[in-house]
Design an enzyme around this catalytic site. Structure first.
Site, mmCIF file in Angstrom:
data_model
loop_
_atom_site.group_PDB
_atom_site.id
_atom_site.type_symbol
_atom_site.label_atom_id
_atom_site.label_comp_id
_atom_site.label_asym_id
_atom_site.label_seq_id
_atom_site.Cartn_x
_atom_site.Cartn_y
_atom_site.Cartn_z
ATOM 1 N N CYS A 39 37.251 -4.918 1.602
ATOM 2 C CA CYS A 39 36.458 -4.545 0.438
ATOM 3 C C CYS A 39 36.197 -3.057 0.416
ATOM 4 C CB CYS A 39 35.106 -5.226 0.492
ATOM 5 S SG CYS A 39 35.300 -6.979 0.457
ATOM 6 N N TYR A 43 43.936 -17.328 1.300
ATOM 7 C CA TYR A 43 42.995 -16.765 2.272
ATOM 8 C C TYR A 43 42.182 -17.870 2.930
ATOM 9 C CZ TYR A 43 38.874 -13.778 3.551
ATOM 10 O OH TYR A 43 37.841 -13.118 4.177
ATOM 11 N N HIS A 70 37.805 -16.265 7.937
ATOM 12 C CA HIS A 70 36.378 -16.110 7.660
ATOM 13 C C HIS A 70 35.760 -17.368 7.058
ATOM 14 C CE1 HIS A 70 37.943 -11.823 7.463
ATOM 15 N NE2 HIS A 70 37.156 -11.834 8.514
ATOM 16 N N ASP A 97 35.185 -10.417 14.289
ATOM 17 C CA ASP A 97 36.479 -9.976 13.742
ATOM 18 C C ASP A 97 36.431 -8.455 13.560
ATOM 19 O OD1 ASP A 97 38.882 -9.663 12.289
ATOM 20 O OD2 ASP A 97 37.838 -10.022 10.388
HETATM 21 C C1 LIG Z 1 34.710 -2.742 4.708
HETATM 22 C C2 LIG Z 1 35.431 -3.982 5.093
HETATM 23 C C3 LIG Z 1 35.588 -5.008 4.195
HETATM 24 C C4 LIG Z 1 36.302 -6.142 4.527
HETATM 25 N N1 LIG Z 1 36.572 -7.081 3.575
HETATM 26 C C5 LIG Z 1 37.455 -8.076 3.850
HETATM 27 C C6 LIG Z 1 37.963 -8.913 2.831
HETATM 28 O O1 LIG Z 1 37.658 -8.760 1.667
HETATM 29 N N2 LIG Z 1 38.822 -9.902 3.187
HETATM 30 C C7 LIG Z 1 39.214 -10.103 4.465
HETATM 31 O O2 LIG Z 1 40.000 -11.002 4.720
HETATM 32 N N3 LIG Z 1 38.765 -9.306 5.450
HETATM 33 C C8 LIG Z 1 37.915 -8.289 5.168
HETATM 34 N N4 LIG Z 1 37.533 -7.439 6.157
HETATM 35 C C9 LIG Z 1 37.954 -7.706 7.535
HETATM 36 C C10 LIG Z 1 39.230 -6.948 7.850
HETATM 37 O O3 LIG Z 1 40.300 -7.401 7.099
HETATM 38 C C11 LIG Z 1 39.599 -7.056 9.321
HETATM 39 O O4 LIG Z 1 39.854 -8.387 9.628
HETATM 40 C C12 LIG Z 1 38.537 -6.529 10.251
HETATM 41 O O5 LIG Z 1 37.941 -5.389 9.734
HETATM 42 C C13 LIG Z 1 39.145 -6.195 11.615
HETATM 43 O O6 LIG Z 1 40.164 -5.261 11.442
HETATM 44 P P1 LIG Z 1 39.989 -3.728 11.897
HETATM 45 O O7 LIG Z 1 39.565 -3.812 13.314
HETATM 46 O O8 LIG Z 1 41.316 -3.119 11.707
HETATM 47 O O9 LIG Z 1 38.940 -3.157 11.029
HETATM 48 C C14 LIG Z 1 36.817 -6.295 5.826
HETATM 49 C C15 LIG Z 1 36.632 -5.264 6.739
HETATM 50 C C16 LIG Z 1 35.977 -4.118 6.381
HETATM 51 C C17 LIG Z 1 35.862 -3.020 7.393
#
Ligand SMILES: Cc1cc2nc3c(=O)[nH]c(=O)nc-3n(C[C@H](O)[C@H](O)[C@H](O)COP(=O)(O)O)c2cc1C
Ligand code: SF4
Lengths: 728, 264
Positions: free
Chosen positions: A29, A168, A171, A266
């Site tokens: 997001c 999807y 979560h 996550d």
């Molecule tokens: C600001 C933000 C918004 C997120 N929104 C979503 C989302 O809309 N859908 C989703 O599947 N995961 C969402 N995530 C989770 C990420 O896809 C990811 O699984 C998580 O941040 C871990 O990855 P990273 O360590 O590379 O940040 C979001 C993460 C962040 C940081």
């Protein structure tokens, strides 16, 4: 490019599409959704420009029954959404990246505050995330209908130009609610055995594949372990078995762990999780899948990325936060500029905005995140300076160092001055708190960049360990413009948001009372029994409690505000509370202090006065007196009550404004914590913003940004009009 | 009293650099120039003397170098002082420290300086000879590696301190004229202000040739130098090894390496 990173730049086929490299921005997001198409298109295409091979939307609602208001998802409900999202797919395609959409149906996790519809789920339950929101248990007609929502949305997604279409199920959103026995209590063909619980998801994948599978790659996001033992999905059991069942129906797996109610496992904050923290679960998937597998884990280090791929744990490096902090991460690796990477610090402030619901995303490291469209800020390119003004920046903390960096990028002659021997200011202290070491990357990035930039301009200077500048020193410095970034300090007299006045008896000059700064400086001995008096909603009190308890002190926190309230938004709260329990840290909630003496403090229940209000005349309280006061003993009292800006220097210069002109000073400006105490992200933004706008008539105040609002008179729904029409 | 402060622009090598084809110098594309670190301290010493004895002490930075060396002089002038001296013509190229010292000594005479404050050494060459050679050429007393200094205008004497091994300090009294070489940490060099930097741009840098100083060309360059760089090269490095595998595998490899090194 360093050949050891070549693996990361090998193309890989996913269904009918080819991903040009292994860098993949997973859905996340930003606060744009479908309603701010400019923001959406600019933010995502920036990453495509920076080299990411795959780019996604955030979660994208397929129907008004999945409405997450006030949190901002994308939506693909109608032609208007298609049109708006197409702005993004078009922009991203210009850079040769694939673009995906994460089709989302939330069940009761989506409270439908805007649409007022009732979500459906496999059984009836209250969401463990939105505990006031219940769903209706689906009958077989409902199942068909909701599956058709996916199909219709997938067709619209194809028309919007998406290359990758997700179902999807991470979560704990709908497909996983069917799969997980925690939610699914059905006894028909959609509940019970794994095959039955998987049926909804498999059928949905099959239908979506049938509708768009020849044009688009089909992805599914799957939380392979709910981290709740037998209650949910366990990777070595249902997790791997589901992957085997669904493998023929997907072109790429996007795997992570956890559920929405605790999605900090996550999007792991650096306080608790290192890079690659999900690999112990993710690594099982490639053992059973023939399809490419991608996964996240705050991957910022190219060595680690290569290692993970070489070891056969993942095929594609998924990233949300690393791509936010540095949209140009892939290109920097490719160009051998690894030291230029703006490494995500894992603070989760980006996430906090989504959790709060509504505001656009911001990033602590990358002040341009979310400002691409509305302010026209590119993270790597800067408008050349528009004058030969020289600029003095006083204070090399987050705000001052960012300001100096951007001014230097723009070609200005800049002097950055700080008494400390190191760039970073407050961050140097914060990064010394338990678990916050990675926050130091904020300083490291600026330090590296400033040291490079200062070499490009002989007249620029970084003066660390400098003699403190006084008002005369600044007036006579010879700068055309002066930016004051002198930071803030913790209050020494108990002043806080709760009473806006000092607390009698509280004084940080006393040997048994300490501010956070005094703890950092190690300037006072800390006694056995520590009481932390807290009115700050974020990490300082919890962090100090952690630090002192670990060092063997008996720690109590007396708090007048929700302790660590903002840490709910950064997903740090659940584990910090677990840690408090492990360390026997006691919380005394809803209290504040009336007075303190050596060894004891008097606390009262903040709700201890009468609940009825009554006009009692001037000088009389409208409530009955609070009689809940009790003394509590301590050896050392830690004051986390509130902060105040360090403004004496600015005030001194302001008082002598009449002398500015004769000293050739055009303006003096205040930024960051010195303007008002704020998040590191916002202080960084302040510094960045004023550097971009330094030549404006009064750069102290921001220029208006471009707003994306629905404009009267323009309608996009078929048959819609902008006239007022009632159904009479 | 006039103080002459010889300073030098030193070579800072890029992370990756190459030796030139002649095998005697570094590819200039891989070099950036900066004022020698020691010279920040010697110039600060001079500035402090000038401030303490306002009106009676004058400090002048000088350098031997081509046009690009002006940067270093202006960096000094940005902090104080009114004028600087640069000595150059093509005959100077290739000079060793002694030949350079001839020019500095000649300048000290021409300027009628009573004190020369040089840095103890330069970061790039680290000969540590120039200052001492100047003293020898002038026939003045010298003290090397000075870590503190006091000047009494009344009797024209300097009291200086040197740090010796094992925490012992030595205090020495020297009569002027004299040459001192200054050690790091003797003071906290100030930073220039923007005003200082702007003003430095308009201050005079007198360009003198060796002839102006009465130094003949056969005393300079390669012909005038006793030392000559024969070869510059990057010594062979011992190799590093990335130890990979599971922790037990890594420990095994580590033990092997330790044993190899022990010769076991
Ligand atoms: C600001 C933000 C918004 C997120 N929104 C979503 C989302 O809309 N859908 C989703 O599947 N995961 C969402 N995530 C989770 C990420 O896809 C990811 O699984 C998580 O941040 C871990 O990855 P990273 O360590 O590379 O940040 C979001 C993460 C962040 C940081
Ligand atoms: S806000 Fe913090 S966690 Fe989020 S991307 Fe930026 S640095 Fe990383």
């Amino acid at each position: 490019m360093d050949s050891k990173y070549a693996t990361l730049f090998e193309p890989i086929k996913i269904g009918p599409k080819t991903l040009k490299n292994r860098f993949y921005q997973v859905p996340h997001c930003i606060g744009a959704g479908s309603d701010k198409p400019g923001f959406q298109a600019a933010h995502r295409s920036m990453k495509a420009e920076g080299g990411w091979g795959g780019i996604n939307t955030e979660y994208c609602s397929i129907h008004p029954e999945s409405d997450d208001t006030n949190r901002v998802s994308a939506r693909i409900w109608d032609e208007g959404d298609v049109r708006n999202l197409k702005a993004m797919t078009d922009e991203v395609h210009k850079y040769g990246a694939l673009v995906g959409v994460e089709l989302w149906y939330g069940g009761p996790h989506a409270p439908c505050l805007e649409s007022r519809q009732t979500p459906r789920g496999p059984s009836q339950y209250a969401s463990d995330f939105e505990t006031q929101s219940y769903c209706k248990e689906m009958d077989l007609d409902d199942i068909k209908m909701v599956q058709q929502f996916y199909v219709d949305a997938a067709l619209r997604a194809r028309d919007a130009g998406f290359d990758i279409v997700y179902v999807y199920g991470a979560h704990a959103y709908l497909p996983l609610q069917f799969l997980s026995p925690f939610y699914n209590k059905r006894t028909d063909g959609y509940g019970g055995s794994l095959e039955n619980r998987a049926r909804f998801w498999l059928e949905t994948l099959e239908k979506v594949r049938g509708a768009v599978g020849s044009d688009c790659a089909i992805a599914t996001r799957f939380a392979v372990d709910s981290l709740s033992g037998q209650e949910g999905i366990q990777v070595e059991d249902d997790g791997m078995r589901f992957v085997e069942l669904a493998d023929p129906l997907v072109d790429v797996w996007d795997v992570n762990v956890g559920v929405i109610a605790e999605w900090g496992e996550d999007a792991g904050p650096s306080r608790f999780h290192r890079m690659g923290h999900q690999l112990p679960w993710q690594r099982f998937i490639k053992l059973v899948s023939k399809k490419p597998v991608l996964g996240v884990g705050r991957f910022t280090d190219p060595e680690k990325m290569v290692e993970v791929i070489r070891a056969g744990q993942l095929d594609i490096i998924g990233a949300a936060r690393p791509s936010i902090a540095d949209p140009f991460l892939p290109n920097k690796i490719k160009e051998g500029r690894v030291d230029d990477i703006r490494t995500c610090i894992g603070c989760n402030v980006c996430i906090s905005r989504w959790e709060i619901g509504g505001p656009p995303m911001v990033c602590t490291q990358n002040a341009t995140a979310g400002e691409e469209y509305r302010r026209g800020w590119h993270p790597e390119k800067f408008e050349p300076k528009k004058s030969d003004d020289t600029i003095l920046v006083v204070g090399a903390g987050p705000s001052g160092s960012e300001c100096a960096r951007v001014l230097m990028e723009r070609g200005y002659t800049v002097h950055l001055v700080d008494q400390a021997d190191k760039i970073g200011g407050y961050v140097n202290n914060v990064a010394s708190l338990p678990g916050l070491g990675e926050w130091g990357y904020h300083r490291d990035y600026r330090e590296t960049q400033l040291n490079k930039l200062v070499k490009k301009n002989r007249d620029s200077q970084i003066a660390l360990g400098a003699k403190p500048l006084d008002v005369d020193g600044i007036l006579g410095y010879g700068a055309d413009k002066v930016v004051i970034a002198t930071g803030a300090h913790w209050n020494r007299d108990g002043n806080s948001a709760l009473t806006h006045a000092p607390i009698p008896g509280i004084n940080a000059d006393l040997p048994y009372m300490v501010t956070p700064e005094q703890i950092f400086a190690g300037s006072k001995p800390i006694g056995k029994r520590v009481l932390i008096l807290n009115a700050d909603p974020y990490y300082m009190a919890p962090s100090l409690a952690h630090k002192l308890a670990e060092a063997g002190h008996e720690v109590k926190v007396a708090t007048g505000v929700d302790l660590g309230r903002y840490m709910h938004f950064t997903l740090e709260y659940p584990n910090i509370r677990r840690l408090f329990n492990e360390l026997n840290i006691e919380i005394i909630s809803d209290v504040w202090a009336s007075r303190a003496e050596e060894g004891r403090i008097e606390l009262y229940d903040v709700w201890g006065d009468g609940h009825k209000i009554q006009f009692n005349g001037v000088g009389q309280s409208p409530r009955t007196e609070n009689r809940t006061h009790k003394w509590h003993e301590f050896d050392t009292l830690v004051l986390v009550t509130g902060r105040s800006s360090n403004v004496s220097l600015f005030r001194g210069i302001k008082e002598r404004q009449s002398e500015w002109a004769s000293n050739d000073i055009k303006g003096v400006y205040l930024i960051g914590d010195a303007l008002a105490p704020k998040l590191i992200a916002d202080a960084t933004f302040d510094g960045h913003r004023i550097a971009r706008e330094i030549e404006e008539a009064n750069p102290q105040y921001p220029q208006p940004y471009r707003r994306e609002v629905a404009v009267w008179g323009v309608a996009h729904m078929p048959g819609a009009t902008s006239e007022i029409r009632y159904r009479l | 009293m006039k103080i002459l402060v010889p300073v030098k622009q030193v070579e800072i090598l890029d992370e990756d650099f190459d030796v030139q084809d002649d095998g005697r110098s570094i590819d200039p594309d891989c070099i950036e120039f900066e004022l020698n670190e020691w010279d920040d301290y010697s110039w600060e010493t001079a500035l402090q003397l000038m401030e303490k004895h306002e009106g009676t002490v004058e400090a002048v930075p000088m350098t031997v170098g081509d046009e690009s060396a002006d940067d270093g002089l202006r960096k000094c002038l940005a902090k104080g002082g009114e004028r600087a001296i640069r000595v150059w013509d093509d005959s100077v190229a290739g000079s060793d420290p002694i030949a350079i010292a001839r020019l500095i000594a000649a300048a000290a005479k021409k300027e009628d300086a009573q004190l020369v404050l040089a840095g103890t050494q330069s970061t790039d060459q680290a000969h540590g000879q120039t200052g001492i050679a100047v003293a020898a050429l002038l026939g003045w007393p010298h003290v090397a590696v000075v870590s503190a200094l006091d000047y009494s205008a009344a009797d024209g004497k300097l009291t200086v301190r040197r740090e010796l091994e094992g925490g012992v300090e030595e205090e020495i009294e020297v009569a002027l004229p004299a040459v001192l070489t200054i050690q790091l940490g003797i003071n906290e060099p100030r930073y220039a202000s923007l005003r200082g930097i702007k003003q430095a741009k308009t201050k005079t840098v007198d360009l003198l040739s060796p002839a102006d100083l009465g130094v003949s060309t056969d005393q300079l360059g390669e012909t005038g130098s006793a030392a000559r760089v024969r070869r510059m090269y990057i010594p062979e490095r011992s190799k590093a090894e990335l130890i990979t595998g599971t922790p037990p595998e890594q420990v095994k490899r580590l033990i092997e390496i330790v044993n190899e090194l022990k010769g076991a």
